[in-house]
Write a protein that holds these residues in place. Structure first.
Motif, PDB file in Angstrom:
ATOM      1  N   THR A  26       0.854  -1.191   0.000  1.00 40.98           N
ATOM      2  CA  THR A  26       0.000   0.000   0.000  1.00 40.98           C
ATOM      3  C   THR A  26       0.890   1.241   0.000  1.00 40.98           C
ATOM      4  N   HIS A  27       0.265   2.387  -0.268  1.00 37.91           N
ATOM      5  CA  HIS A  27       0.961   3.673  -0.192  1.00 37.91           C
ATOM      6  C   HIS A  27       0.768   4.249   1.201  1.00 37.91           C
ATOM      7  N   HIS A  28       1.855   4.781   1.762  1.00 34.19           N
ATOM      8  CA  HIS A  28       1.825   5.413   3.074  1.00 34.19           C
ATOM      9  C   HIS A  28       2.660   6.677   3.019  1.00 34.19           C
ATOM     10  N   THR A  29       2.390   7.591   3.950  1.00 34.19           N
ATOM     11  CA  THR A  29       3.284   8.719   4.164  1.00 34.19           C
ATOM     12  C   THR A  29       4.381   8.224   5.091  1.00 34.19           C
ATOM     13  N   THR A  30       5.621   8.396   4.676  1.00 35.50           N
ATOM     14  CA  THR A  30       6.740   7.808   5.411  1.00 35.50           C
ATOM     15  C   THR A  30       6.910   8.416   6.796  1.00 35.50           C
ATOM     16  N   ARG A  31       7.488   7.632   7.673  1.00 35.76           N
ATOM     17  CA  ARG A  31       7.922   8.091   8.996  1.00 35.76           C
ATOM     18  C   ARG A  31       9.426   8.311   8.869  1.00 35.76           C
ATOM     19  N   ILE A  32       9.931   9.441   9.362  1.00 35.34           N
ATOM     20  CA  ILE A  32      11.348   9.743   9.159  1.00 35.34           C
ATOM     21  C   ILE A  32      12.127   9.708  10.469  1.00 35.34           C
ATOM     22  N   GLU A  33      13.409   9.388  10.328  1.00 35.28           N
ATOM     23  CA  GLU A  33      14.378   9.499  11.407  1.00 35.28           C
ATOM     24  C   GLU A  33      15.606  10.168  10.832  1.00 35.28           C
ATOM     25  N   ARG A  34      16.140  11.120  11.563  1.00 31.70           N
ATOM     26  CA  ARG A  34      17.350  11.808  11.114  1.00 31.70           C
ATOM     27  C   ARG A  34      18.529  11.286  11.929  1.00 31.70           C
ATOM     28  N   THR A  35      19.586  10.895  11.236  1.00 32.09           N
ATOM     29  CA  THR A  35      20.777  10.361  11.887  1.00 32.09           C
ATOM     30  C   THR A  35      22.019  11.063  11.351  1.00 32.09           C
ATOM     31  N   ARG A  36      23.079  10.969  12.108  1.00 36.81           N
ATOM     32  CA  ARG A  36      24.354  11.546  11.679  1.00 36.81           C
ATOM     33  C   ARG A  36      25.078  10.526  10.810  1.00 36.81           C
ATOM     34  N   GLY A  37      25.301  10.886   9.560  1.00 40.03           N
ATOM     35  CA  GLY A  37      25.984   9.992   8.629  1.00 40.03           C
ATOM     36  C   GLY A  37      27.466  10.326   8.533  1.00 40.03           C
ATOM     37  N   ASN A  38      28.132   9.676   7.601  1.00 43.31           N
ATOM     38  CA  ASN A  38      29.573   9.876   7.397  1.00 43.31           C
ATOM     39  C   ASN A  38      29.917  11.317   7.064  1.00 43.31           C
ATOM     40  N   CYS A  39      29.121  11.939   6.210  1.00 45.07           N
ATOM     41  CA  CYS A  39      29.378  13.320   5.806  1.00 45.07           C
ATOM     42  C   CYS A  39      29.316  14.253   7.021  1.00 45.07           C
ATOM     43  N   PHE A  77      36.137  26.565  12.855  1.00 47.22           N
ATOM     44  CA  PHE A  77      35.105  26.322  13.852  1.00 47.22           C
ATOM     45  C   PHE A  77      33.706  26.825  13.461  1.00 47.22           C
ATOM     46  N   PRO A  78      33.545  28.015  12.833  1.00 47.39           N
ATOM     47  CA  PRO A  78      32.189  28.466  12.463  1.00 47.39           C
ATOM     48  C   PRO A  78      31.471  27.529  11.486  1.00 47.39           C
ATOM     49  N   LEU A  79      32.195  26.672  10.789  1.00 49.55           N
ATOM     50  CA  LEU A  79      31.582  25.710   9.882  1.00 49.55           C
ATOM     51  C   LEU A  79      30.675  24.748  10.651  1.00 49.55           C
ATOM     52  N   CYS A  80      30.956  24.550  11.922  1.00 50.58           N
ATOM     53  CA  CYS A  80      30.163  23.624  12.744  1.00 50.58           C
ATOM     54  C   CYS A  80      28.729  24.100  12.930  1.00 50.58           C
ATOM     55  N   TYR A  81      28.443  25.384  12.708  1.00 48.79           N
ATOM     56  CA  TYR A  81      27.071  25.895  12.805  1.00 48.79           C
ATOM     57  C   TYR A  81      26.148  25.161  11.835  1.00 48.79           C
ATOM     58  N   TRP A  82      26.660  24.817  10.656  1.00 47.63           N
ATOM     59  CA  TRP A  82      25.873  24.107   9.637  1.00 47.63           C
ATOM     60  C   TRP A  82      25.394  22.755  10.160  1.00 47.63           C
ATOM     61  N   LEU A  83      26.127  22.157  11.078  1.00 53.39           N
ATOM     62  CA  LEU A  83      25.790  20.826  11.582  1.00 53.39           C
ATOM     63  C   LEU A  83      24.524  20.818  12.423  1.00 53.39           C
ATOM     64  N   CYS A  84      24.055  21.988  12.842  1.00 49.68           N
ATOM     65  CA  CYS A  84      22.811  22.065  13.615  1.00 49.68           C
ATOM     66  C   CYS A  84      21.581  21.937  12.726  1.00 49.68           C
ATOM     67  N   CYS A  85      21.730  22.147  11.435  1.00 48.56           N
ATOM     68  CA  CYS A  85      20.606  22.087  10.499  1.00 48.56           C
ATOM     69  C   CYS A  85      20.189  20.646  10.245  1.00 48.56           C
ATOM     70  N   ALA A  86      18.891  20.429  10.087  1.00 51.26           N
ATOM     71  CA  ALA A  86      18.377  19.081   9.801  1.00 51.26           C
ATOM     72  C   ALA A  86      18.874  18.574   8.448  1.00 51.26           C
ATOM     73  N   SER A  87      19.129  19.489   7.508  1.00 50.52           N
ATOM     74  CA  SER A  87      19.560  19.064   6.174  1.00 50.52           C
ATOM     75  C   SER A  87      20.973  18.505   6.161  1.00 50.52           C
ATOM     76  N   SER A  88      21.720  18.687   7.251  1.00 48.65           N
ATOM     77  CA  SER A  88      23.076  18.143   7.293  1.00 48.65           C
ATOM     78  C   SER A  88      23.086  16.665   7.682  1.00 48.65           C
ATOM     79  N   LYS A  89      21.969  16.165   8.183  1.00 47.36           N
ATOM     80  CA  LYS A  89      21.896  14.776   8.635  1.00 47.36           C
ATOM     81  C   LYS A  89      21.243  13.896   7.580  1.00 47.36           C
ATOM     82  N   ASP A  90      21.514  12.606   7.638  1.00 48.77           N
ATOM     83  CA  ASP A  90      20.864  11.646   6.748  1.00 48.77           C
ATOM     84  C   ASP A  90      19.423  11.444   7.218  1.00 48.77           C
ATOM     85  N   THR A  91      18.521  11.275   6.271  1.00 49.92           N
ATOM     86  CA  THR A  91      17.119  11.057   6.586  1.00 49.92           C
ATOM     87  C   THR A  91      16.718   9.663   6.143  1.00 49.92           C
TER      88      THR A  91
END
Length: 75
Positions: A17-30, A43-57
């Motif tokens: 069947t079709h479903h709306t996915t359930r997501i989990e965000r994890t820290r990947g290799n990148c 060090f200021p580059l670490c600010y980007w790591l707070c964004c959800a888009s930096s993690k694997d979904t």
């Protein structure tokens, strides 16, 4: 256009069947590579790591828990 970091409708081969996915965000290799390089060189580059888009979904079926897709974030 669909944002790959948000839930979306996906066909589950296990439930058949079709479903709306359930997501989990994890820290990947990148994420870890950027973290180490950011702490050492820029060090200021670490600010980007707070964004959800930096993690694997990971997208799961909400009914049976089958992993349907992994979207790598960031890199």
């Amino acid at each position: 256009m669909t944002d790959i970091y948000e839930p979306y409708s996906e066909y589950c081969p296990r439930c058949q069947t079709h479903h709306t996915t359930r997501i989990e965000r994890t820290r990947g290799n990148c994420w870890w590579i950027t973290f180490v390089l950011g702490c050492i060189f820029f060090f200021p580059l670490c600010y980007w790591l707070c964004c959800a888009s930096s993690k694997d979904t990971k997208h799961f079926c909400p009914s049976c828990g089958t992993l349907l897709a992994v979207r790598q974030g960031g890199c």
